[in-house]
Design a protein around this motif. Structure first.
Motif, PDB file in Angstrom:
ATOM      1  N   ASP A 181       0.868  -1.177   0.000  1.00  0.00           N
ATOM      2  CA  ASP A 181       0.000   0.000   0.000  1.00  0.00           C
ATOM      3  C   ASP A 181       0.900   1.221   0.000  1.00  0.00           C
ATOM      4  OD1 ASP A 181      -1.692   2.063   0.459  1.00  0.00           O
ATOM      5  OD2 ASP A 181      -2.604   1.248   2.272  1.00  0.00           O
ATOM      6  N   LYS A 194       0.515  -7.859  -5.764  1.00  0.00           N
ATOM      7  CA  LYS A 194       0.759  -6.616  -6.492  1.00  0.00           C
ATOM      8  C   LYS A 194       2.149  -6.265  -6.082  1.00  0.00           C
ATOM      9  CE  LYS A 194      -3.969  -5.541  -5.732  1.00  0.00           C
ATOM     10  NZ  LYS A 194      -4.916  -4.953  -4.949  1.00  0.00           N
ATOM     11  N   SER A 210      -3.135   5.056  -5.578  1.00  0.00           N
ATOM     12  CA  SER A 210      -3.476   3.773  -6.161  1.00  0.00           C
ATOM     13  C   SER A 210      -2.824   3.547  -7.504  1.00  0.00           C
ATOM     14  CB  SER A 210      -4.996   3.671  -6.317  1.00  0.00           C
ATOM     15  OG  SER A 210      -5.484   4.753  -7.078  1.00  0.00           O
ATOM     16  N   PHE A 214      -3.310   0.134  -9.908  1.00  0.00           N
ATOM     17  CA  PHE A 214      -4.134   0.224 -11.106  1.00  0.00           C
ATOM     18  C   PHE A 214      -3.632   1.362 -11.999  1.00  0.00           C
ATOM     19  CE2 PHE A 214      -7.104  -1.291  -7.746  1.00  0.00           C
ATOM     20  CZ  PHE A 214      -7.283  -2.566  -8.243  1.00  0.00           C
ATOM     21  N   ILE A 217      -7.276   4.261 -13.201  1.00  0.00           N
ATOM     22  CA  ILE A 217      -8.203   4.927 -12.277  1.00  0.00           C
ATOM     23  C   ILE A 217      -8.780   6.196 -12.895  1.00  0.00           C
ATOM     24  CG2 ILE A 217      -8.391   6.088 -10.023  1.00  0.00           C
ATOM     25  CD1 ILE A 217      -8.189   3.152  -9.704  1.00  0.00           C
ATOM     26  N   GLU A 229      -9.953   5.345  -5.486  1.00  0.00           N
ATOM     27  CA  GLU A 229      -8.564   5.510  -5.072  1.00  0.00           C
ATOM     28  C   GLU A 229      -8.362   5.120  -3.609  1.00  0.00           C
ATOM     29  OE1 GLU A 229      -7.449   9.489  -5.982  1.00  0.00           O
ATOM     30  OE2 GLU A 229      -7.074   9.060  -8.099  1.00  0.00           O
ATOM     31  N   ALA A 232      -8.598   1.343  -3.304  1.00  0.00           N
ATOM     32  CA  ALA A 232      -7.423   0.723  -3.912  1.00  0.00           C
ATOM     33  C   ALA A 232      -6.223   0.848  -2.987  1.00  0.00           C
ATOM     34  CB  ALA A 232      -7.129   1.353  -5.267  1.00  0.00           C
ATOM     35  N   LEU A 237      -9.364  -4.060  -3.353  1.00  0.00           N
ATOM     36  CA  LEU A 237      -9.995  -4.215  -4.658  1.00  0.00           C
ATOM     37  C   LEU A 237      -9.152  -5.124  -5.537  1.00  0.00           C
ATOM     38  CD1 LEU A 237     -11.171  -0.555  -5.433  1.00  0.00           C
ATOM     39  CD2 LEU A 237     -12.431  -2.404  -4.316  1.00  0.00           C
ATOM     40  N   GLN A 239      -7.797  -6.766  -9.144  1.00  0.00           N
ATOM     41  CA  GLN A 239      -7.547  -6.372 -10.517  1.00  0.00           C
ATOM     42  C   GLN A 239      -8.305  -7.296 -11.461  1.00  0.00           C
ATOM     43  OE1 GLN A 239      -3.408  -5.882 -11.517  1.00  0.00           O
ATOM     44  NE2 GLN A 239      -2.841  -5.742  -9.369  1.00  0.00           N
ATOM     45  N   PHE A 254      -8.199  -1.742 -13.443  1.00  0.00           N
ATOM     46  CA  PHE A 254      -9.376  -1.794 -12.573  1.00  0.00           C
ATOM     47  C   PHE A 254     -10.654  -1.856 -13.399  1.00  0.00           C
ATOM     48  CE2 PHE A 254     -12.742   0.448 -10.153  1.00  0.00           C
ATOM     49  CZ  PHE A 254     -12.889  -0.488  -9.147  1.00  0.00           C
TER      50      PHE A 254
END
Length: 456
Positions: A181, A194, A210, A214, A217, A229, A232, A237, A239, A254
């Motif tokens: 994150d 990710k 995000s 992604f 967005i 956002e 994410a 969320l 993919q 996304f």
């Protein structure tokens, strides 16, 4: 005189030695003597250079970018390491093979995650062939997908692999993907579907970031973009996948304007609710166990979303035979989620109480919907309850001002994200942005108290 005697003795000894060597010159004793004095041939093949460090393990070189906290199965060989999102270049997905059975690999990761205080976000199985684990620790999320591959040639075995495994025609292939994150990251990239992602967070991170997860967005409607956002950034969320059904890969997209399916929304509903209420177990949705009797005929135990959908059914949040609805025998996981589905499933998690009695006239008088009569009676109750949440009502946040509810209209992925951005009643709820702020505070180290002069 004495000197001459000593010289004569030495000459005599040398002569005797020469005679002995000459006598065995063509004998087997000579060959044995030469072999005993010859250099070890293994040293010629593998010379030892003192003072030179051993070369790095190629397996370790390939995984140099992986965070140290991600466990690696000891007998696995790295086949490929690639960026998790090709466009951004952030994060990695590694593919491994091993002669060990798939259940051994899966058990290893289950045990490692549990013993090292990882949160098991989800665990799914597809037909007993493919298993997926998603685990999270702080801002790091790891996805492990384990698959048994029949009839494939096994990779070159490592010295630690058994002879039984070498001769087996069953190999196990698994992938590890990781993500971070970006809004709460506290350590540099390079250390998990990710990154395994992100650059170090700044001291004052943005409310949500995000782009590392992604790449599209910006295609979401402007009024819904911030909701997407924030979710994410929470890492809840999924993919969109590309590739075959048996070998899907994350696309980095996304697809905010794509219709969301009932299965996808059920998965998000559980994940987001549990993440937002991470500090309040009493408000979390319990995932169903593998031994539970399926509530729907089309969601068997081996369905990858069984635990989430069955959990929603067992908690009474979606209509099923468990709620006394004899007609709800099928879940229809790949059917589009409609607006009335969205409100019916989401509002009970806001009110945390029984839905009110509702009528078409009551909905017309409150919302002013001209098509209120087209809404299913069960959903009418949720629509009326949602109105009581004022400006935080899901319908206002997702659809804006409208006099047409269009209950059968499919919901987009961006609209679903907007609905899930906030849980609770007005004045007593929590948003995804609140959850992000809580994550940041927990990830920051506690300041060291300064001693006062009087404490010296």
């Amino acid at each position: 005189m004495l000197l001459h005697k000593r010289l004569a003795i030495r000459v005599g000894l040398i002569g005797c030695l020469l005679i002995s060597l000459s006598a065995c010159a063509n004998s087997a004793n000579r060959e044995a003597l030469e072999r005993s004095l010859a250099a070890d041939p293994k040293l010629k093949e593998n010379p030892i250079t003192l003072g030179t460090p051993a070369s790095n393990n190629p397996q370790n070189d390939k995984l140099a970018g992986f965070p140290a906290e991600i466990p690696i199965y000891s007998d696995a060989q790295v086949q490929e390491v690639r960026p998790a999102t090709p466009d951004s270049g952030q994060g990695q997905t590694a593919r491994f093979t091993t002669d060990a059975p798939s259940n051994s690999v899966l058990s290893f990761y289950q045990q490692q995650f549990q013993s090292n205080n990882w949160d098991l976000v989800s665990e799914s199985e597809t037909g007993g062939i493919e298993n997926t684990l998603v685990a999270r620790q702080n801002n790091l999320q790891v996805t492990v997908s384990v698959q048994s591959v029949s009839g494939t040639s096994n990779p070159t075995p490592t010295p630690t692999q058994s002879a039984v495994g070498n001769n087996s025609d069953i190999a196990t292939e698994f992938t590890i993907s990781y993500s971070r994150d970006a809004s709460v990251a506290t350590i540099p990239q390079g250390s998990n579907l990710k990154d395994i992602f992100t650059q170090p967070a700044s001291e004052n991170p943005a409310p949500s970031t995000s782009s590392s997860v992604f790449t599209d967005i910006n295609k979401a409607p402007q009024e819904l973009r911030q909701y997407v956002e924030d979710l994410a950034a929470l890492g809840v969320l999924t993919q969109e996948s590309v590739g075959s059904k048996n070998n899907p890969t994350a696309s980095g997209q996304f697809e905010p304007n794509k219709t969301i399916t009932r299965r996808q929304f059920a998965r998000w509903l559980v994940a987001v609710n549990n993440q937002i209420h991470a500090n309040n177990p009493g408000k979390q949705i319990r995932l169903a166990s593998d031994s539970a009797q399926p509530a729907f005929q089309d969601i068997p135990r081996n369905n990858p979303d069984f635990s989430a959908i069955q959990g929603l059914a067992e908690s009474g949040l979606i209509p099923s035979r468990l709620t006394g609805d004899a007609t709800a025998v099928l879940f229809r996981p790949d059917a589009p989620l409609t607006r009335e589905n969205l409100i019916l499933w989401k509002v009970p998690l806001d009110t945390r109480s029984s839905l009110p009695t509702a009528s078409v006239d009551a909905v017309k008088q409150t919302w002013g919907f001209q098509d209120a009569g087209k809404t299913e009676p069960k959903a009418l109750r949720a629509v009326l309850a949602d109105f009581q949440n004022g400006d935080l009502a899901n319908i206002r946040r997702v659809f804006g001002y409208t006099t047409l509810f269009q209950p059968k209209k499919p919901v987009t992925r961006a609209e679903a994200a907007a609905a899930l951005w906030y849980f609770g009643a007005e004045g007593e709820g929590i948003s995804a942005q609140d959850a992000l702020q809580s994550q940041r505070q927990q990830s920051q180290p506690s300041p060291t108290p300064l001693s006062s002069p009087n404490q010296q």
